[in-house]
Design a protein around this motif. Structure first.
Motif, PDB file in Angstrom:
ATOM      1  N   ALA A   4       0.851  -1.186   0.000  1.00  0.00           N
ATOM      2  CA  ALA A   4       0.000   0.000   0.000  1.00  0.00           C
ATOM      3  C   ALA A   4       0.891   1.241   0.000  1.00  0.00           C
ATOM      4  O   ALA A   4       1.776   1.366   0.856  1.00  0.00           O
ATOM      5  N   PRO A   5       0.725   2.162  -0.957  1.00  0.00           N
ATOM      6  CA  PRO A   5       1.610   3.340  -1.059  1.00  0.00           C
ATOM      7  C   PRO A   5       1.262   4.422  -0.036  1.00  0.00           C
ATOM      8  O   PRO A   5       0.863   5.533  -0.385  1.00  0.00           O
ATOM      9  N   THR A   6       1.432   4.093   1.226  1.00  0.00           N
ATOM     10  CA  THR A   6       1.161   5.056   2.291  1.00  0.00           C
ATOM     11  C   THR A   6       2.334   6.019   2.439  1.00  0.00           C
ATOM     12  O   THR A   6       3.395   5.850   1.824  1.00  0.00           O
ATOM     13  N   ARG A   7       2.161   7.017   3.299  1.00  0.00           N
ATOM     14  CA  ARG A   7       3.251   7.974   3.538  1.00  0.00           C
ATOM     15  C   ARG A   7       4.451   7.284   4.166  1.00  0.00           C
ATOM     16  O   ARG A   7       5.603   7.582   3.831  1.00  0.00           O
ATOM     17  N   ASP A   8       4.208   6.352   5.078  1.00  0.00           N
ATOM     18  CA  ASP A   8       5.327   5.634   5.708  1.00  0.00           C
ATOM     19  C   ASP A   8       6.093   4.819   4.677  1.00  0.00           C
ATOM     20  O   ASP A   8       7.329   4.777   4.695  1.00  0.00           O
ATOM     21  N   TRP A   9       5.355   4.154   3.779  1.00  0.00           N
ATOM     22  CA  TRP A   9       6.036   3.366   2.744  1.00  0.00           C
ATOM     23  C   TRP A   9       6.849   4.282   1.838  1.00  0.00           C
ATOM     24  O   TRP A   9       7.989   3.958   1.491  1.00  0.00           O
ATOM     25  N   ALA A  10       6.275   5.394   1.423  1.00  0.00           N
ATOM     26  CA  ALA A  10       6.980   6.325   0.540  1.00  0.00           C
ATOM     27  C   ALA A  10       8.237   6.871   1.212  1.00  0.00           C
ATOM     28  O   ALA A  10       9.272   7.072   0.562  1.00  0.00           O
ATOM     29  N   ALA A  11       8.184   7.086   2.530  1.00  0.00           N
ATOM     30  CA  ALA A  11       9.348   7.613   3.234  1.00  0.00           C
ATOM     31  C   ALA A  11      10.475   6.585   3.300  1.00  0.00           C
ATOM     32  O   ALA A  11      11.658   6.959   3.315  1.00  0.00           O
ATOM     33  N   ARG A  12      10.136   5.309   3.323  1.00  0.00           N
ATOM     34  CA  ARG A  12      11.167   4.260   3.399  1.00  0.00           C
ATOM     35  C   ARG A  12      11.748   3.908   2.038  1.00  0.00           C
ATOM     36  O   ARG A  12      12.784   3.247   1.964  1.00  0.00           O
ATOM     37  N   ARG A  13      11.091   4.293   0.983  1.00  0.00           N
ATOM     38  CA  ARG A  13      11.553   3.944  -0.360  1.00  0.00           C
ATOM     39  C   ARG A  13      12.846   4.699  -0.687  1.00  0.00           C
ATOM     40  O   ARG A  13      12.964   5.899  -0.451  1.00  0.00           O
ATOM     41  N   ASN A  14      13.842   3.976  -1.214  1.00  0.00           N
ATOM     42  CA  ASN A  14      15.131   4.597  -1.527  1.00  0.00           C
ATOM     43  C   ASN A  14      15.617   4.295  -2.936  1.00  0.00           C
ATOM     44  O   ASN A  14      16.796   4.485  -3.242  1.00  0.00           O
ATOM     45  N   SER A  15      14.724   3.815  -3.810  1.00  0.00           N
ATOM     46  CA  SER A  15      15.096   3.544  -5.199  1.00  0.00           C
ATOM     47  C   SER A  15      13.864   3.695  -6.075  1.00  0.00           C
ATOM     48  O   SER A  15      12.723   3.597  -5.586  1.00  0.00           O
ATOM     49  N   PRO A  16      14.042   3.950  -7.386  1.00  0.00           N
ATOM     50  CA  PRO A  16      12.883   4.073  -8.291  1.00  0.00           C
ATOM     51  C   PRO A  16      12.025   2.809  -8.233  1.00  0.00           C
ATOM     52  O   PRO A  16      12.544   1.685  -8.298  1.00  0.00           O
ATOM     53  N   THR A  17      10.719   3.003  -8.127  1.00  0.00           N
ATOM     54  CA  THR A  17       9.820   1.872  -7.888  1.00  0.00           C
ATOM     55  C   THR A  17       8.518   2.045  -8.661  1.00  0.00           C
ATOM     56  O   THR A  17       7.991   3.150  -8.773  1.00  0.00           O
ATOM     57  N   ILE A  18       8.021   0.920  -9.185  1.00  0.00           N
ATOM     58  CA  ILE A  18       6.662   0.832  -9.716  1.00  0.00           C
ATOM     59  C   ILE A  18       5.826   0.116  -8.667  1.00  0.00           C
ATOM     60  O   ILE A  18       6.172  -0.977  -8.222  1.00  0.00           O
ATOM     61  N   ASN A  19       4.740   0.746  -8.259  1.00  0.00           N
ATOM     62  CA  ASN A  19       3.879   0.158  -7.234  1.00  0.00           C
ATOM     63  C   ASN A  19       2.544  -0.236  -7.855  1.00  0.00           C
ATOM     64  O   ASN A  19       1.916   0.555  -8.558  1.00  0.00           O
ATOM     65  N   ALA A  20       2.117  -1.475  -7.607  1.00  0.00           N
ATOM     66  CA  ALA A  20       0.811  -1.969  -8.070  1.00  0.00           C
ATOM     67  C   ALA A  20       0.026  -2.397  -6.841  1.00  0.00           C
ATOM     68  O   ALA A  20       0.228  -3.504  -6.316  1.00  0.00           O
TER      69      ALA A  20
END
Length: 230
Positions: A29-45
């Motif tokens: 789920a692309p929540t704010r917490d998930w987005a903050a932990r992301r550190n590389s280009p990502t496709i989210n489904a």
């Protein structure tokens, strides 16, 4: 069934126009917490909606064949479900996200149908093609703004990806062996002996085969008689 569709989508999104790019594919789920932990280009489904496609519902039973094309089981037709995914791209620059979404479109637009050979597990065992649509008219009751609000994030460009997949129906019922011999009818009176009459009724196929063999023997005898008279 749902996890098998997830597997297919991860392979599709990681290939095609994005093959060899090293772009991550996530199903979180692309929540704010998930987005903050992301550190590389990502496709989210993100799978945000599951509901039955009632227009595809069928009644009755479906035969199951073995390798000899003999019916061994019967089961109800599968139920079809629409799995709706919210596809987004995550990078540091909006232009890069737009490029990734363009690559996703280039990958998915030609794939309107997934063949059974491309489907894993029980999904592929059904032998049915699975339709796929991307960026079409949204038919679910929840709007994208409501979805983003529920996720606690800000609205951003996304693609609506819908996979309509069959879910196998259970249980299965064993089918009886094929009829190879005739049925006997026994008739009795109320006060009479146990059996007063017995007549054999053979299946239509058996009777037709017997008639064909009799006609063939008659033709053969006629041919021999003609030959002896010449």
């Amino acid at each position: 069934m749902i996890h098998e569709v997830d597997e297919v989508l991860k392979d599709l999104l990681g290939g095609g126009a994005l093959a060899g790019s090293g772009i991550d594919v996530a199903l979180d789920a692309p929540t704010r917490d998930w987005a903050a932990r992301r550190n590389s280009p990502t496709i989210n489904a993100y799978l945000y909606d599951i509901r039955e496609d009632v227009h595809r519902r069928q009644r009755g039973q479906v035969p199951v064949y073995d390798e000899r094309e003999v019916v061994i089981k019967r089961r109800q037709p599968p139920r079809w479900f629409r799995l709706s995914y919210l596809v987004t791209a995550w990078t540091k620059q909006p232009q890069d996200e737009h490029r990734l979404l363009s690559a996703v479109l280039a990958t998915l637009i030609p794939r309107e149908v997934l063949a059974p050979s491309e489907l894993p597990g029980s999904l592929g065992a059904l032998g049915m093609s699975v339709p796929l649509s991307v960026a079409g008219i949204q038919t679910e009751s929840r709007s994208l703004a409501e979805i983003w609000s529920a996720l606690g994030g800000e609205l951003k460009p996304s693609l609506d990806l819908v996979v309509t997949a069959p879910f196998p129906a259970y249980p299965e019922y064993d089918a009886g062996p094929p009829v190879t011999e005739g049925a006997a009818v026994r008739v009795r009176t109320v006060d009479g002996p146990p059996v007063t009459e017995e007549r054999a009724h053979r299946p239509t196929q058996v009777a037709a085969a017997r008639q064909a063999r009799g006609a063939a023997r008659g033709a053969a005898r006629g041919g021999r008689g003609t030959g002896s008279g010449t």
